[in-house]
Design a protein around this motif. Structure first.
Motif, mmCIF file in Angstrom:
data_model
loop_
_atom_site.group_PDB
_atom_site.id
_atom_site.type_symbol
_atom_site.label_atom_id
_atom_site.label_comp_id
_atom_site.label_asym_id
_atom_site.label_seq_id
_atom_site.Cartn_x
_atom_site.Cartn_y
_atom_site.Cartn_z
ATOM 1 N N THR A 63 -18.609 -75.887 46.798
ATOM 2 C CA THR A 63 -18.485 -76.052 48.249
ATOM 3 C C THR A 63 -17.058 -76.321 48.716
ATOM 4 O OG1 THR A 63 -19.050 -78.395 47.993
ATOM 5 C CG2 THR A 63 -20.842 -76.883 48.512
ATOM 6 N N GLU A 64 -16.125 -76.570 47.789
ATOM 7 C CA GLU A 64 -14.730 -76.791 48.188
ATOM 8 C C GLU A 64 -14.049 -75.510 48.646
ATOM 9 O OE1 GLU A 64 -15.376 -79.487 44.512
ATOM 10 O OE2 GLU A 64 -16.116 -77.582 45.303
ATOM 11 N N THR A 98 -24.190 -69.368 44.610
ATOM 12 C CA THR A 98 -23.880 -70.654 45.236
ATOM 13 C C THR A 98 -24.914 -71.722 44.921
ATOM 14 O OG1 THR A 98 -25.045 -70.076 47.292
ATOM 15 C CG2 THR A 98 -22.706 -69.481 47.143
ATOM 16 N N ASP A 99 -25.984 -71.353 44.208
ATOM 17 C CA ASP A 99 -26.978 -72.331 43.781
ATOM 18 C C ASP A 99 -27.685 -71.783 42.549
ATOM 19 O OD1 ASP A 99 -29.035 -70.532 44.649
ATOM 20 O OD2 ASP A 99 -29.012 -71.404 46.651
ATOM 21 N N SER A 122 -27.918 -68.248 58.121
ATOM 22 C CA SER A 122 -27.699 -69.671 58.376
ATOM 23 C C SER A 122 -27.550 -70.470 57.086
ATOM 24 C CB SER A 122 -28.847 -70.244 59.210
ATOM 25 O OG SER A 122 -30.090 -70.074 58.542
ATOM 26 N N LYS A 123 -27.954 -69.900 55.958
ATOM 27 C CA LYS A 123 -27.796 -70.583 54.673
ATOM 28 C C LYS A 123 -26.336 -70.840 54.354
ATOM 29 C CE LYS A 123 -28.570 -69.960 49.699
ATOM 30 N NZ LYS A 123 -29.229 -69.152 48.638
ATOM 31 N N TYR A 124 -25.438 -70.026 54.917
ATOM 32 C CA TYR A 124 -24.030 -70.089 54.581
ATOM 33 C C TYR A 124 -23.204 -70.574 55.770
ATOM 34 C CZ TYR A 124 -25.801 -67.039 50.899
ATOM 35 O OH TYR A 124 -26.536 -66.513 49.862
ATOM 36 N N THR A 125 -22.443 -71.621 55.540
ATOM 37 C CA THR A 125 -21.468 -72.085 56.521
ATOM 38 C C THR A 125 -20.081 -71.661 56.053
ATOM 39 O OG1 THR A 125 -21.327 -74.203 55.367
ATOM 40 C CG2 THR A 125 -22.872 -74.056 57.218
ATOM 41 N N GLY A 166 -19.765 -70.207 52.214
ATOM 42 C CA GLY A 166 -20.404 -70.739 51.018
ATOM 43 C C GLY A 166 -21.707 -71.402 51.421
ATOM 44 N N ALA A 167 -22.409 -71.918 50.440
ATOM 45 C CA ALA A 167 -23.724 -72.488 50.695
ATOM 46 C C ALA A 167 -23.633 -73.750 51.534
ATOM 47 C CB ALA A 167 -24.435 -72.790 49.385
ATOM 48 N N ARG A 168 -24.466 -73.806 52.551
ATOM 49 C CA ARG A 168 -24.517 -74.996 53.414
ATOM 50 C C ARG A 168 -24.941 -76.222 52.618
ATOM 51 N NH1 ARG A 168 -28.871 -76.827 56.489
ATOM 52 N NH2 ARG A 168 -29.999 -74.906 56.004
ATOM 53 N N LYS A 169 -25.855 -76.041 51.663
ATOM 54 C CA LYS A 169 -26.341 -77.146 50.835
ATOM 55 C C LYS A 169 -25.960 -76.917 49.375
ATOM 56 C CE LYS A 169 -30.248 -78.395 53.806
ATOM 57 N NZ LYS A 169 -31.732 -78.610 53.861
ATOM 58 N N GLY A 170 -24.751 -76.414 49.159
ATOM 59 C CA GLY A 170 -24.306 -76.138 47.806
ATOM 60 C C GLY A 170 -23.835 -77.381 47.076
#
Length: 320
Positions: free
Chosen positions: A140-141, A119-120, A238-241, A146-150
């Motif tokens: 991120t779509e 994811t990054d 928490s990295k993943y939303t 997936g990554a919160r800051k992807g």
């Protein structure tokens, strides 16, 4: 024209289309149907629950003679889950969300292909270093986690393609028709991994109300959040939303995650509403491309349709 890529050649499949191993919906029947259709079906084994695997693995055996795989949530498993999966000789094991280092070598020495989702760019570099046979670049779509800051799929995929070369890359996130597959190929990917589109199929392990909501939903009805993970007591890092369709509970707690985490009564109310049928038993994972999903076909037929659509899109682009 045939859509032959490094992915189809490596996996021995007809089309450069893979089923995302979605926990809770990518069961044996769905994985088998995707493989029968000429794509690469993967079981969504999540934490490797032995009872779930015992029920679903015989169903994917219906794809006898067709390659299939199995995917795990890396942060949630131990070596035992990998060992149980390898006993059934999948063509590939996919690891997502977390550090794949403790499991990568065990998969590779078995002769099983290793797929790592990233994811990054930090995760992408690690996947290359671990010798991944295929890397999935998730934008991120995408529906689900997936990554919160992807980064979005369009700019992320070609960066990973360049970084990982010559390792084949699959694009994931916001792909729900053949035009999306064609775009992935144009970006340099060797194929696409689809999730939400395959949730809306006859074989998916989803409640009919979820499939109906996906068909009727719009991309703007989805959002990334941690609210529903907190409410469920899920230990997702928490990295993943997670991108989901909305509901009234999400509306109530949006932007108040810390307050929700500190309020056991509010979490109990969520569980009560689920038990009463006022909320779905699982969040309705859905990606931004749900506007393109308008029916509930057989997954095998869908694979063929996606391939034809992609060929048509590439042909039109070539004529222009």
């Amino acid at each position: 024209m045939a859509l032959s890529t490094r992915f189809t050649e490596l996996f021995g499949v007809q089309h450069p289309i893979a089923l995302a191993p979605m926990g809770g919906s990518a069961g044996g029947a769905l994985a088998a149907a995707v493989s029968r259709g000429g794509g690469f079906g993967m079981l969504g084994a999540a934490n490797g629950d032995p009872e779930w695997l015992a029920r679903e693995l015989p169903l994917v055996a219906e794809a006898a003679g067709r390659p299939w795989g199995i995917g795990f949530l890396t942060w949630q498993i131990d070596v035992g889950a990998i060992e149980r999966a390898l006993e059934h000789q999948p063509r590939a094991v996919m690891l997502s969300f977390g550090d794949p280092s403790p499991f990568a070598e065990r998969i590779r020495v078995s002769g099983t292909l290793l797929i790592i989702q990233v994811t990054d760019l930090e995760e992408a570099n690690r996947a290359v270093g671990l010798g991944a046979d295929v890397i999935v670049a998730q934008g991120t779509e995408s529906g689900g986690h997936g990554a919160r800051k992807g980064r979005s799929t369009l700019p992320f995929v070609p960066v990973v393609v360049d970084l990982a070369a010559p390792v084949p890359v699959l694009a994931a996130g916001g792909i729900a028709d053949g035009r999306g597959l064609a775009a992935a190929l144009a970006l340099g990917a060797a194929g696409a991994l689809l999730g939400t589109r395959f949730q809306a199929t006859a074989e998916a392990l989803v409640d009919p109300s979820t499939a109906e909501a996906i068909v009727e939903g719009r991309g703007e009805d989805t959002e990334r959040n941690r609210v529903l993970d907190i409410a469920r007591g899920s230990r997702w890092p928490s990295k993943y939303t997670a991108r989901t369709l909305g509901n009234r509970y999400l509306d109530q707690w949006r932007g108040r995650e810390a307050e929700l985490a500190a309020d056991p009564r509010a979490r109990q109310e969520y569980q009560h509403d689920v038990a009463q049928g006022n909320l779905p038993s699982l969040p309705m994972w859905a990606g931004e491309a749900i506007d393109l999903i308008t029916d509930l076909p057989s997954a095998a037929d869908l694979v063929a349709t996606l391939a034809v659509q992609a060929e048509d899109a590439l042909d039109r682009a070539g004529r222009r």
